[in-house]
Design an enzyme around this catalytic site. Structure first.
Site, PDB file in Angstrom:
ATOM      1  N   CYS A   1       0.845  -1.200  -0.084  1.00 27.42           N
ATOM      2  CA  CYS A   1      -0.130  -0.065  -0.093  1.00 27.42           C
ATOM      3  C   CYS A   1       0.779   1.053   0.029  1.00 27.42           C
ATOM      4  CB  CYS A   1      -0.966  -0.036   1.205  1.00 27.42           C
ATOM      5  SG  CYS A   1      -2.020   1.603   1.531  1.00 27.42           S
ATOM      6  N   LEU A   2       0.564   2.338  -0.740  1.00 27.14           N
ATOM      7  CA  LEU A   2       1.415   3.575  -0.949  1.00 27.14           C
ATOM      8  C   LEU A   2       1.430   4.111   0.408  1.00 27.14           C
ATOM      9  CD1 LEU A   2       0.365   4.838  -4.411  1.00 27.14           C
ATOM     10  CD2 LEU A   2       2.360   3.408  -3.877  1.00 27.14           C
TER      11      LEU A   2
ATOM     12  N   GLU B   1      -8.728  -0.738  -2.187  1.00 28.40           N
ATOM     13  CA  GLU B   1      -9.016   0.891  -2.309  1.00 28.40           C
ATOM     14  C   GLU B   1     -10.457   0.899  -1.547  1.00 28.40           C
ATOM     15  OE1 GLU B   1      -6.492   2.441  -2.844  1.00 28.40           O
ATOM     16  OE2 GLU B   1      -5.387   0.872  -4.019  1.00 28.40           O
TER      17      GLU B   1
ATOM     18  N   HIS C   1      -9.837   1.248   2.046  1.00 27.36           N
ATOM     19  CA  HIS C   1      -9.549   2.462   2.398  1.00 27.36           C
ATOM     20  C   HIS C   1     -10.508   3.560   2.765  1.00 27.36           C
ATOM     21  CE1 HIS C   1      -5.074   2.650   2.153  1.00 27.36           C
ATOM     22  NE2 HIS C   1      -5.297   2.200   0.892  1.00 27.36           N
TER      23      HIS C   1
HETATM   24 NI    NI Z   1      -3.416   1.094   0.144  1.00 31.22          NI
END
Ligand code: NI
Length: 171
Positions: free
Chosen positions: A93-94, A136, A139
């Site tokens: 994950c970024l 996503e 998130h």
């Molecule tokens: Ni992520």
């Protein structure tokens, strides 16, 4: 377009619920463009609005690596409406740099969402794209992939991650 800075765990905002998008205006389009640019720059295959500090139900996805602009999916108010099968793939994950772990997901999902004009859309996916959709959308609920690990693996993650952050501070 602008590349935005990505929030990193343990930033508290990443744990918050995002709110539904109700205005489909130029500002929303600008945010989506910035998010796509930020994702490609990272590079990553998906990005959710809370990762750039916006608690709105908006995600961008592209599992092709910027080759074809048509592969970019911008999904407003996305939800999974059907799912099937099991997969267990390594995820990153970024917002959790340099950490990867196997996560259990559905192997095939159907995502319902709105495009930037508010028109309803639907997309069925398997493999990496299906995993990215689930990751996503998580998130938007304030859930990170590390929250889906077993308690033991999560505690190992916390220790490893603290070490990584310390090393980064020392550099
Ligand atoms: Ni992520």
């Amino acid at each position: 377009m602008a590349v935005r800075s990505i929030l990193h765990y343990p930033e508290p905002l990443l744990k918050k619920m995002s709110v539904p998008v109700t205005r489909f205006d130029d500002e929303l389009k600008q945010l989506a463009q910035d998010m796509a640019e930020t994702m490609y720059d990272a590079p990553g295959v998906g990005l959710a609005a809370p990762q750039v500090g916006e608690l709105r139900r908006l995600i961008v996805l592209d599992c092709s690596g910027k080759e074809n602009p048509a592969d970019l999916i911008v999904a407003v108010n996305p939800e999974i409406i059907a799912q099937e099968g099991e997969s267990c793939e390594e995820e990153g994950c970024l917002s959790v740099p340099e950490y990867y772990a196997l996560v259990k997901r559905f192997s095939s999902v159907t995502m319902r969402y709105q495009d930037l004009d508010g028109k309803p859309q639907q997309r069925q996916a398997e493999g990496l794209l299906a995993v990215a959709m689930q990751h996503e959308i998580d998130h938007l609920q304030g859930v990170l992939f590390v929250d889906r690990l077993s308690p033991l693996k999560r505690s190992i993650f916390r220790k490893k991650y603290q070490k990584l952050m310390k090393q980064r501070e020392e550099v």
